[in-house]
Design a protein around this motif. Structure first.
Motif, mmCIF file in Angstrom:
data_model
loop_
_atom_site.group_PDB
_atom_site.id
_atom_site.type_symbol
_atom_site.label_atom_id
_atom_site.label_comp_id
_atom_site.label_asym_id
_atom_site.label_seq_id
_atom_site.Cartn_x
_atom_site.Cartn_y
_atom_site.Cartn_z
ATOM 1 N N ALA A 1 0.745 -1.115 -0.097
ATOM 2 C CA ALA A 1 -0.067 -0.045 0.045
ATOM 3 C C ALA A 1 0.820 1.313 0.019
ATOM 4 O O ALA A 1 2.282 1.057 0.283
ATOM 5 C CB ALA A 1 -0.954 -0.048 1.104
ATOM 6 N N VAL A 2 0.424 2.390 -0.450
ATOM 7 C CA VAL A 2 1.050 3.727 -0.146
ATOM 8 C C VAL A 2 0.426 4.362 0.824
ATOM 9 O O VAL A 2 -1.050 4.673 0.846
ATOM 10 C CB VAL A 2 1.107 4.507 -1.552
ATOM 11 C CG1 VAL A 2 -0.400 4.646 -2.193
ATOM 12 C CG2 VAL A 2 1.784 5.711 -1.380
ATOM 13 N N TYR A 3 1.041 5.314 1.661
ATOM 14 C CA TYR A 3 0.490 5.929 2.821
ATOM 15 C C TYR A 3 0.630 7.457 2.469
ATOM 16 O O TYR A 3 1.775 8.010 2.101
ATOM 17 C CB TYR A 3 1.022 5.698 4.090
ATOM 18 C CG TYR A 3 0.597 6.443 5.083
ATOM 19 C CD1 TYR A 3 -0.610 6.517 5.755
ATOM 20 C CD2 TYR A 3 1.502 7.611 5.573
ATOM 21 C CE1 TYR A 3 -0.895 7.358 7.007
ATOM 22 C CE2 TYR A 3 1.106 8.388 6.595
ATOM 23 C CZ TYR A 3 -0.159 8.538 7.190
ATOM 24 O OH TYR A 3 -0.556 9.142 8.302
ATOM 25 N N ALA A 4 -0.358 8.241 2.562
ATOM 26 C CA ALA A 4 -0.104 9.638 2.040
ATOM 27 C C ALA A 4 -1.212 10.378 2.373
ATOM 28 O O ALA A 4 -2.379 9.846 2.292
ATOM 29 C CB ALA A 4 0.302 10.023 0.618
ATOM 30 N N ASP A 5 -1.129 11.543 3.155
ATOM 31 C CA ASP A 5 -2.251 12.727 3.455
ATOM 32 C C ASP A 5 -3.288 11.894 4.118
ATOM 33 O O ASP A 5 -4.638 12.128 3.922
ATOM 34 C CB ASP A 5 -2.872 13.298 2.086
ATOM 35 C CG ASP A 5 -1.607 14.195 1.611
ATOM 36 O OD1 ASP A 5 -0.803 14.603 2.073
ATOM 37 O OD2 ASP A 5 -1.674 14.767 0.143
ATOM 38 N N GLY A 6 -2.968 11.069 5.120
ATOM 39 C CA GLY A 6 -4.016 10.382 5.878
ATOM 40 C C GLY A 6 -4.770 9.364 5.231
ATOM 41 O O GLY A 6 -6.048 9.011 5.870
ATOM 42 N N THR A 7 -4.298 8.884 4.149
ATOM 43 C CA THR A 7 -4.960 7.741 3.303
ATOM 44 C C THR A 7 -4.213 6.451 2.870
ATOM 45 O O THR A 7 -2.794 6.818 3.223
ATOM 46 C CB THR A 7 -5.703 8.177 2.148
ATOM 47 O OG1 THR A 7 -4.488 8.509 1.239
ATOM 48 C CG2 THR A 7 -6.775 9.307 2.174
#
Length: 330
Positions: free
Chosen positions: A221-227
């Protein structure tokens, strides 16, 4: 594959060794078949760049397996060190605080730490027989995926000592863990058990929530900006809030998004796809709306993005035949 200011660095699981290509033109700058011809490197995986050095684990047909430190500009060797007995296969490397972390496998799997100043391994921890899974490291902890034959799908080790901190997840995990602010996120593959994204407490390994899908993934998964965003083998991309609430879903039955991780750049999400509708896909990261797609042969590795250009490997013909392309996004 990874980027420096001047180069695209890529390696392969076959006998191609490691190569550096000029970002501006795609021309070959150097390759280990020329800079280290006596070693005949194979099974090169996931190199990393730290300042002006390329670190990579690989098998030498002449001298065994090592972690290599190479000059970024020329590809010449600076040093090498062994990480395990025999001739293990070495997985991709991660770097934090002057240390390299990775996995090695002969008949058993071990996690190792290499001090880049001392140029030697400082600890090794044997975990079982789980191949060479890609690790993640953050805030003094190394997160290691596990095979379904072992007790845990994810283990956390102390980055300084290699001691086991906790084990969690009773399913197999293949992709590299994704570390967020307070959680670590793991995905489960398509062929074993329930298909889920699992959010775990970084400190304790306690499961915070799970999100079940029809099919699984070998990617991360990729995590960015609270998602948290990930793809599956049945042509779906899911974007979730960090509490597991769905934000959006994209579906394309002909595109398999399960072999690599998507990449987030600003408000755009880039994903590579294989199967019947292979290529590169660009989405609005907030809504999931498809912005554009580029139909090229199988994109099974994670793209890299810099200065408005997407660099991607695509596969043609034989299993380990890869090609490099650069795509301008504006």
């Amino acid at each position: 594959m990874l980027l420096s200011d001047a180069f695209v660095i890529a390696g392969g699981a076959g006998d191609e060794g490691l190569s550096a290509f000029k970002r501006a033109t795609g021309a070959t700058a150097w390759t280990t078949t020329e800079t280290l011809p006596a070693d005949e490197l194979i099974n090169v995986r996931d190199p990393i760049i730290v300042d002006d050095t390329v670190f990579v684990g690989a098998q030498s047909l002449r001298t065994g397996s090592h972690v290599f430190a190479l000059d970024l500009e020329t590809g010449t060797e600076r040093w090498r060190t062994s990480v395990g007995s025999g001739t293990p296969t070495i997985g991709g490397l991660r770097f934090e605080g002057g240390m390299l972390y990775g996995t090695a496998h002969t008949d058993r799997t071990s996690v190792f730490a290499v001090d880049t100043d001392a140029e030697t391994a400082v600890w090794q921890t044997e975990l079982g027989s789980t191949g060479t899974p890609p690790v993640a490291v953050a805030d003094g902890t190394v997160y290691v995926p596990g095979d379904r034959q072992e007790d845990h799908g994810l283990r956390a080790l102390d980055a300084e000592t290699g001691d086991l901190l906790w084990g969690a997840v009773d399913q197999e995990v293949r992709g590299a863990p994704t570390v967020g602010e307070s959680s670590v996120y793991v995905t489960t593959p398509n062929d074993v058990g329930p298909k889920t994204l699992i959010a775990l407490d970084k400190e304790s390994g306690e499961t915070r929530w799970t999100f079940e899908t029809l099919n699984g993934t070998n990617g991360s998964a990729v995590y960015a900006d609270g998602t948290v965003t990930f793809g599956t083998s049945d042509g779906e991309l899911y974007c979730l809030a960090t509490d597991g609430t769905p934000e959006w879903r994209y579906e394309n039955d002909g595109a398999r998004f399960s072999q690599s991780a998507p990449v987030r750049i600003g408000e755009t999400l880039i994903a590579g796809a294989t199967l019947d509708s292979p290529g590169l896909y660009a989405f609005d990261a907030t809504t999931g709306d498809l912005r554009w797609s580029l139909p090229v042969p199988s994109v099974s590795t994670t793209p890299a993005i810099a200065d408005g250009i997407i660099y991607s490997l695509y596969r043609t013909g034989e299993r380990y035949t890869y090609n490099l392309m650069a795509v301008r996004t504006d």
